[in-house]
Design an enzyme around this catalytic site. Structure first.
Site: not given
Ligand code: IMP
Length: 194
Positions: A8, A12, A69, A152, A154, A174, A180
């Site tokens: 990644t 964050h 993901d 994101g 949050d 968190k 996560r």
């Molecule tokens: P990703 O494809 O795993 O990077 O996550 C997809 C989307 O989910 C990201 O663009 C964030 O908007 C949201 N996201 C992922 N993890 C979190 C988190 O821990 N808190 C809030 N939003 C998250």
């Protein structure tokens, strides 16, 4: 020293993941330290995307790879945005755009219709090795943003049993209860056995 690479570029995520892996004695790298191309997240499931990211990163670096993901699944939206959480408001949108769309789509809904869950799938891929684990946290979506930490969705997500949004928590808080963190606790058990 054993090496692991986090598939990644998200600072964050890297920060949240690192604190779980450091006690295991890994030398931790991330996609930010390499020139490997970004994986196209075109699978229809979180598991598919997590495995694809970890597999491509392992193939490019030869280092044990860990990918996460995550999707936000809102019950009254039939579990959308889910695997499309980063592209909820369109291609190349900001977290703010996605949050605005979510506020709009849920506007007028009573609190008992605002249930949602965060789901993270973590994939670990190494030489002849492939494993996925999952972490889920149930909660609800606020009508307005609260808090400035994290990323994101949050500022809109309050986990059940908490009065704070994720964005009102320190990273340490968190990490005691998040989706996560739950997946990472399982990933740690997997990594201890490798
Ligand atoms: P990703 O494809 O795993 O990077 O996550 C997809 C989307 O989910 C990201 O663009 C964030 O908007 C949201 N996201 C992922 N993890 C979190 C988190 O821990 N808190 C809030 N939003 C998250």
């Amino acid at each position: 020293m054993k090496k692991i690479i986090l598939a990644t570029n998200n600072l964050h995520k890297i920060e949240e993941i690192q604190s779980f892996l450091l006690p295991l004695g890994f030398e931790i790298h991330s996609a930010r330290d390499t020139a490997i191309p970004k994986t196209e997240e075109d699978q229809s499931t979180l598991q598919g995307n997590a495995l694809k990211k970890a597999r491509e990163t392992f193939q490019a670096t030869g280092i044990l790879s860990l990918a996460d993901d995550t999707g936000l699944e809102v019950y009254s939206l039939d579990m959308r945005p889910g695997v499309y959480s980063s592209r909820y408001a369109g291609e190349n949108v900001s977290y703010e755009d996605n949050n605005k769309k979510l506020i709009h789509e849920l506007s007028g809904l009573a609190s008992d219709k605002r249930g949602a869950r965060f789901r993270t799938v973590i994939a670990i891929v190494g030489d002849g090795f492939k494993k996925t684990v999952e972490g889920i946290v149930e909660g609800s979506i606020l009508e307005t943003l609260r808090g400035v930490q994290g990323f994101g969705y949050d500022p809109l997500f309050v986990p059940n049993g908490s009065v704070k949004t994720y964005a009102e928590m320190t990273i340490e808080e968190k990490n005691t209860l998040s989706h996560r963190a739950r997946a990472l606790e399982k990933a740690v058990e997997v990594l201890k056995k490798i």
